[in-house]
Write an enzyme that holds these catalytic residues in place. Structure first.
Site, PDB file in Angstrom:
ATOM      1  N   ASP A 217       0.838  -1.209   0.000  1.00 52.01           N
ATOM      2  CA  ASP A 217       0.000   0.000   0.000  1.00 52.01           C
ATOM      3  C   ASP A 217       0.869   1.255   0.000  1.00 52.01           C
ATOM      4  O   ASP A 217       0.607   2.214  -0.729  1.00 52.01           O
ATOM      5  CB  ASP A 217      -1.002  -0.008   1.169  1.00 52.01           C
ATOM      6  N   ASP A 241       0.983  -7.554 -10.422  1.00 57.06           N
ATOM      7  CA  ASP A 241      -0.022  -7.226 -11.436  1.00 57.06           C
ATOM      8  C   ASP A 241      -0.523  -5.804 -11.217  1.00 57.06           C
ATOM      9  O   ASP A 241      -0.566  -4.986 -12.137  1.00 57.06           O
ATOM     10  CB  ASP A 241      -1.182  -8.229 -11.343  1.00 57.06           C
TER      11      ASP A 241
HETATM   12  C1  IPM Z   1      -1.410  -8.939 -17.026  1.00 58.22           C
HETATM   13  C2  IPM Z   1      -2.886  -9.208 -17.159  1.00 58.22           C
HETATM   14  C3  IPM Z   1      -3.150 -10.659 -16.788  1.00 58.22           C
HETATM   15  C4  IPM Z   1      -2.734 -10.850 -15.343  1.00 58.22           C
HETATM   16  C5  IPM Z   1      -4.599 -11.144 -16.984  1.00 58.22           C
HETATM   17  C6  IPM Z   1      -5.104 -10.837 -18.372  1.00 58.22           C
HETATM   18  C7  IPM Z   1      -4.732 -12.596 -16.669  1.00 58.22           C
HETATM   19  O1  IPM Z   1      -3.614  -8.345 -16.365  1.00 58.22           O
HETATM   20  O2  IPM Z   1      -0.639  -9.535 -17.782  1.00 58.22           O
HETATM   21  O3  IPM Z   1      -1.021  -8.132 -16.184  1.00 58.22           O
HETATM   22  O4  IPM Z   1      -3.518 -10.609 -14.430  1.00 58.22           O
HETATM   23  O5  IPM Z   1      -1.590 -11.246 -15.149  1.00 58.22           O
HETATM   24 MN    MN Z   2      -2.400  -6.908 -15.309  1.00 56.05          MN
END
Ligand code: IPM
Ligand code: MN
Length: 344
Positions: A217, A241
């Site tokens: 965070d 992500d």
């Molecule tokens: C990324 C995308 C993917 C993830 C999805 C589409 C599964 O958001 O490559 O960051 O969450 O890794």
């Molecule tokens: Mn992503």
């Protein structure tokens, strides 16, 4: 130097703007003097709707035989209900990441002029096969008022260690030699503890790399207020992500964000893809930014040993972006590709 067609590359253009940006990436690779032996592989939302296939075993086996995979984007238009949520993500993208053991998701960011990030230059090493993405969990009493859904975070010592080691190696070779672990050790006291202990132990082998730790965070605040504080970040799958979308946004936009899904052990091909999605709303309009795909192709060349050509492409993308007047529109997809091709 490379001989024509010396690297066998599977090209998955995919959906929406995917094929358009991949075409520019391949154009730039050719202009940089690297010969690729490319094979187009049909996968994605359109392919699924046409054939009912997500990723047939035979296609997966075929992909294993290539030196690398270059992917544009996969996914149906936003709001479309024809493809069940998660089907392509789990059945195609994550299946490739998991079965090909692409355990590092490498995402480099360079601040664009006029962006919040200024001249920040950082790389996120996102663990790419474990965590909440692993698929652990399920439903109990589904559809009843007492329904339970669990989705656990799977963290192996081996998985954290190989990722940490990759990140330290990377940091060791960079000017600043600085590595930040991002996690949530104050709440995720099991997973966070494993990650922290692993990083502490791997760090012993890299005494020249200085270290820091941020809760995820707080890292979100720092990423917006002062991303230049970061050099190499290592983090788990879900935090990585989220943090890389944020890093993309502060460094000029997701249209610049490249990624490499790496199998550093080289037991199979690695896969290279822009972080952005299929953006069906602008597909065919010539407005898609190909720079993320082009920079992803540079990551691919680097992995294939074409380090000099890779560096030229990355520099061309960074210089081109740096020379762009903030607030003005970029030229068309093809024109941007041409401009980079001219510079390499
Ligand atoms: C990324 C995308 C993917 C993830 C999805 C589409 C599964 O958001 O490559 O960051 O969450 O890794
Ligand atoms: Mn992503």
């Amino acid at each position: 130097m490379s001989t024509p067609g010396s690297h066998r590359v599977a090209v998955i253009g995919g959906d929406g703007i995917g094929p358009e940006v991949v075409a520019e990436a391949l154009k730039v690779v050719g202009a940089a003097g690297v010969g690729l032996d490319t094979t187009e592989v049909e996968l994605g939302a359109a392919h699924y709707l046409r054939t009912g296939e997500v990723l047939p075993d035979a296609t997966l086996d075929e992909l294993r035989g290539f030196d690398a995979i270059l992917l544009g984007a996969i996914g149906p238009p936003v709001g479309s209900t024809e493809v069940p949520p998660g089907l392509l993500e789990r059945g195609l993208l994550l299946r490739l990441r998991f079965t090909l053991d692409l355990y590092v998701n490498l995402r480099p960011f360079t601040g664009a002029p006029g962006s919040v990030a200024g001249d920040a230059e950082l790389v996120v090493v996102r663990e790419n096969t474990e965590g909440t993405y692993a698929g652990e969990g399920g439903f109990l009493r589904k559809g009843t008022p007492h329904e339970i859904a669990t989705q656990g975070s799977v963290n192996t010592r081996m998985g954290a260690e190989r990722c940490a080691r990759y990140a330290f190696e990377l940091a060791q070779g960079r000017d600043r030699r600085h590595l930040t672990l991002v996690h949530k050790t104050n709440v995720l006291t099991f997973a966070g503890d494993l990650w922290q202990r692993t990083v502490d132990e791997v760090a012993v082998d890299y005494p020249e790399v200085s270290r820091d730790y941020n809760h995820v965070d707080a890292a979100c605040i720092y990423m917006v207020e002062n991303p230049a504080r970061y050099d190499v970040i290592v983090t788990d799958n879900l935090f990585g992500d989220i943090l890389t979308d944020l890093a993309g946004a502060v460094c000029g936009g997701i249209g610049f964000a490249a990624s490499a899904n790496l199998n550093p052990a080289r037991t199979g091909p690695s896969m290279f893809e822009p972080v952005h999605g299929a953006a069906h709303d602008i597909a065919g309009s010539g407005r898609a930014n190909p720079l993320a795909a082009i920079r992803s192709a540079a990551l691919m060349l680097d992995h294939l040993g074409e380090t000099e050509a890779a560096a030229r492409i990355t520099k061309a993308v960074v210089d081109y972006t740096a020379g762009h007047q903030p607030g003005t529109a970029y030229p068309s997809t093809v024109a941007v590709g041409d401009a980079i091709a001219e510079r390499v």
